[in-house]
Design an enzyme around this catalytic site. Structure first.
Site, mmCIF file in Angstrom:
data_model
loop_
_atom_site.group_PDB
_atom_site.id
_atom_site.type_symbol
_atom_site.label_atom_id
_atom_site.label_comp_id
_atom_site.label_asym_id
_atom_site.label_seq_id
_atom_site.Cartn_x
_atom_site.Cartn_y
_atom_site.Cartn_z
ATOM 1 N N HIS A 107 0.835 -1.207 0.000
ATOM 2 C CA HIS A 107 0.000 0.000 0.000
ATOM 3 C C HIS A 107 0.870 1.257 0.000
ATOM 4 O O HIS A 107 1.320 1.722 1.053
ATOM 5 C CB HIS A 107 -0.881 -0.037 1.250
ATOM 6 C CG HIS A 107 -1.960 0.991 1.277
ATOM 7 N ND1 HIS A 107 -3.202 0.739 1.827
ATOM 8 C CD2 HIS A 107 -2.005 2.279 0.856
ATOM 9 C CE1 HIS A 107 -3.954 1.822 1.742
ATOM 10 N NE2 HIS A 107 -3.244 2.775 1.163
ATOM 11 N N HIS B 85 -10.999 0.444 1.333
ATOM 12 C CA HIS B 85 -10.758 1.558 2.260
ATOM 13 C C HIS B 85 -12.069 1.698 3.027
ATOM 14 O O HIS B 85 -13.038 2.252 2.509
ATOM 15 C CB HIS B 85 -10.415 2.815 1.453
ATOM 16 C CG HIS B 85 -10.408 4.088 2.236
ATOM 17 N ND1 HIS B 85 -9.277 4.857 2.393
ATOM 18 C CD2 HIS B 85 -11.381 4.741 2.902
ATOM 19 C CE1 HIS B 85 -9.566 5.927 3.121
ATOM 20 N NE2 HIS B 85 -10.835 5.885 3.438
ATOM 21 N N ARG C 13 1.751 8.570 -6.582
ATOM 22 C CA ARG C 13 1.233 9.871 -7.067
ATOM 23 C C ARG C 13 1.383 10.140 -8.559
ATOM 24 O O ARG C 13 0.897 11.160 -9.034
ATOM 25 C CB ARG C 13 1.887 11.030 -6.311
ATOM 26 C CG ARG C 13 1.759 10.974 -4.796
ATOM 27 C CD ARG C 13 0.330 11.066 -4.345
ATOM 28 N NE ARG C 13 0.225 11.327 -2.912
ATOM 29 C CZ ARG C 13 -0.783 10.922 -2.171
ATOM 30 N NH1 ARG C 13 -1.785 10.251 -2.702
ATOM 31 N NH2 ARG C 13 -0.825 11.192 -0.893
ATOM 32 N N HIS D 221 1.357 5.230 -2.049
ATOM 33 C CA HIS D 221 0.862 6.223 -3.005
ATOM 34 C C HIS D 221 2.068 6.857 -3.692
ATOM 35 O O HIS D 221 2.800 7.624 -3.074
ATOM 36 C CB HIS D 221 0.018 7.277 -2.281
ATOM 37 C CG HIS D 221 -1.207 6.693 -1.649
ATOM 38 N ND1 HIS D 221 -2.381 6.505 -2.349
ATOM 39 C CD2 HIS D 221 -1.425 6.201 -0.406
ATOM 40 C CE1 HIS D 221 -3.286 5.939 -1.542
ATOM 41 N NE2 HIS D 221 -2.731 5.744 -0.361
ATOM 42 N N ASP E 295 0.980 2.606 3.758
ATOM 43 C CA ASP E 295 0.089 3.703 3.342
ATOM 44 C C ASP E 295 0.904 4.989 3.151
ATOM 45 O O ASP E 295 0.460 6.083 3.516
ATOM 46 C CB ASP E 295 -1.053 3.927 4.338
ATOM 47 C CG ASP E 295 -2.167 4.802 3.767
ATOM 48 O OD1 ASP E 295 -2.113 5.165 2.566
ATOM 49 O OD2 ASP E 295 -3.096 5.132 4.519
ATOM 50 N N ASP F 210 -8.814 3.012 -2.998
ATOM 51 C CA ASP F 210 -8.269 3.576 -1.759
ATOM 52 C C ASP F 210 -8.187 5.104 -1.789
ATOM 53 O O ASP F 210 -7.865 5.707 -2.805
ATOM 54 C CB ASP F 210 -6.879 3.025 -1.473
ATOM 55 C CG ASP F 210 -6.354 3.553 -0.153
ATOM 56 O OD1 ASP F 210 -6.935 3.222 0.891
ATOM 57 O OD2 ASP F 210 -5.385 4.336 -0.170
HETATM 58 O O1 DOR Z 1 -4.191 9.321 4.883
HETATM 59 C C1 DOR Z 1 -4.444 8.861 3.781
HETATM 60 N N1 DOR Z 1 -3.907 9.381 2.660
HETATM 61 N N2 DOR Z 1 -5.290 7.810 3.677
HETATM 62 C C2 DOR Z 1 -5.747 7.388 2.493
HETATM 63 O O2 DOR Z 1 -6.532 6.459 2.481
HETATM 64 C C3 DOR Z 1 -5.334 8.050 1.239
HETATM 65 C C4 DOR Z 1 -4.042 8.719 1.400
HETATM 66 C C5 DOR Z 1 -3.687 9.664 0.266
HETATM 67 O O3 DOR Z 1 -3.857 9.303 -0.888
HETATM 68 O O4 DOR Z 1 -3.196 10.762 0.557
#
Ligand code: DOR
Length: 452
Positions: free
Chosen positions: A77, A196, A81, A79, A333, A169
């Site tokens: 998990h 999520h 971007r 991100h 995350d 998510d």
């Molecule tokens: O804190 C978070 N940021 N939780 C999420 O589920 C998404 C993530 C984000 O994409 O910034």
């Protein structure tokens, strides 16, 4: 073989066209029940042997004495971007952060712009990762078109394009009928659905965990039940469809009861927990001193994350849940944000913590306190996540990819986000001293991170 002295592992990252032997470290490979001082050898990108290597002529020797050697960490998990939010992170910087944190495989969440809801975007991410990435990148496809929660993405096409799982998510798939269909398609696709879990009717306007701290600070609260009711519902839908449901970033103690109950009935449910939900609580939102010189003021937006930091009882339940197997693995995350996302009042701030580079040091606190064993933590970062998404990763068995992390479980370091490889400097741990640091990360036999 003469004794080797500790040397920098590499002057520059790059492939060593020969055999690499990682010598004399404490090899922790939970998939095979190994916890012993021994050597690991890699040739042509794969592990060729484990055991004491006697003849080291013509091979590159990495001295790992006094250090832990483990399979490279696997993050289900993250991100990254890109495409769309390159000011927050790119595949290049996100995977550089991954290897700096010991992660050799990362699964990229689809809340990009455009969202990863078509084979074209999957291919874009895969190609960028091949071109610019340090760690291996696996792609998670969106469940719904544009992640809008209205109609399903073409999940079977996404599976053919190579996604390892499906998720919206950042947002919950709110509509139960749509979620039922997504789970049904996921069976045909042979990939899990990652939910999520957030009932938005209970979180609209919420800023932090609902409890005594939110009451004191006057911030609208986010009840645990927002997570629990969705997990309860989705466990039933997974039972109905025979699908594999994976619960993202579990934060509430009660969620674990629903997972246990579903599993007892034979439903395929897996779950992950973040380093911050294992170690931090909502007290931080009220301000905190890490040391005489490093502090978080009250209402610091670096404490804002989704789901929110909970209370000590939840945090302790996360640790017990990981220990007893209710929670399968640790996932970061990793959610990098730019200054304009965070340098605003609490209600307007984006949620998320830049996590890849502090994950190991954070969770090793649980080992140092005796709450978890080192082998348990390594399993939660390697073989266990790899099993959830069925990735070829997470072990150093002969023939496995030569993906290795070498870390010092005791080396102390102060978190300085200005030194991060990630563009995301958003961590509440800034100024905190962590015990445990990644020394080197090897991907397919290449040393891609070296802090020796
Ligand atoms: O804190 C978070 N940021 N939780 C999420 O589920 C998404 C993530 C984000 O994409 O910034």
């Amino acid at each position: 073989m003469t004794a080797t002295t500790r040397m920098p592992l590499a002057t520059a990252p790059g492939r060593f066209a020969g055999t690499v032997v990682i010598r004399g470290g404490r090899l922790v490979d939970p998939a095979r029940g190994i916890d012993a001082v021994t050597d690991v050898a890699i040739r042509d990108g794969r592990v060729i042997d484990v055991g004491t290597v006697v003849d080291t002529s013509g091979v590159r020797v990495i001295d790992a004495r006094g250090l832990v050697v483990a399979p490279g960490f696997v993050d289900l998990h993250a991100h990254l971007r890109e495409p769309g939010f390159e000011y927050r992170e790119t595949i290049a910087t996100g995977t550089a952060a991954a290897v700096a944190g010991g992660f050799t495989s990362v699964c990229a969440m689809p809340n990009t712009e455009p969202a990863t809801d078509s084979p074209a975007v999957v291919e874009f991410v895969r190609q960028a990762a091949r071109r610019e990435g340090s760690a291996r990148v696996y792609v998670i496809g969106a469940i719904t078109a544009g992640r809008k929660g209205k109609v399903l993405a073409d999940m079977l096409e996404l599976a053919s394009a190579g996604v390892v799982a499906f998720s919206d998510d950042g947002d919950c798939v709110a509509d139960p009928a749509l979620m039922r269909h997504a789970l049904a398609y996921s069976v045909a696709a042979g990939r899990p659905v990652v939910q999520h879990a957030e009932e938005r009717a209970l979180t609209t306007g919420a800023q932090m965990n609902e409890g005594s701290v939110s009451a004191r600070l006057g911030l609208p609260g986010w009840p645990r039940q927002a997570e629990e009711v969705i997990v309860a519902r989705d466990c039933e839908l997974a039972a109905l469809t025979g699908a594999h449901l994976h619960v993202a970033h579990v934060s509430a103690a009660g969620t674990l009861d629903f997972i246990r109950r579903a599993r007892a009935k034979g439903t395929r449910v897996t779950a992950e927990v973040t380093p911050h939900h294992l170690t931090l609580t909502d007290d931080l939102v009220g301000g905190h001193w890490w040391s005489a010189t490093a502090s978080l003021p009250p209402y610091d937006t670096r404490t804002k994350v989704n789901p929110p930091l909970r209370e000590a009882g939840d945090r302790d339940a996360m640790v017990s849940g990981l220990r007893d197997g209710t929670i399968d693995c640790i996932a970061t995350d990793h959610a990098p944000h730019g200054t304009t996302d965070k340098h605003v009042e609490y209600a307007a701030a984006a949620s998320g913590i830049s996590n890849l580079e502090t994950a190991l040091g954070s969770v090793l606190a649980l080992v140092h306190s005796g709450a978890l064993g080192l082998v348990e933590v390594v399993a939660a970062l390697t073989s266990r996540p790899a099993a959830v998404f069925r990735l070829e990763a997470g072990t150093l068995a002969p023939g496995a990819p030569g993906d290795v992390v070498i870390f010092d479980p005791d080396r102390e370091w102060c978190v300085d986000p200005a030194q991060f490889a990630s563009k995301g400097r958003n961590t509440p741990l800034a100024g905190h001293v962590l015990r445990g640091q990644v020394i080197a990360t090897i991907v397919g036999g290449e040393v891609l991170h070296d802090r020796s």
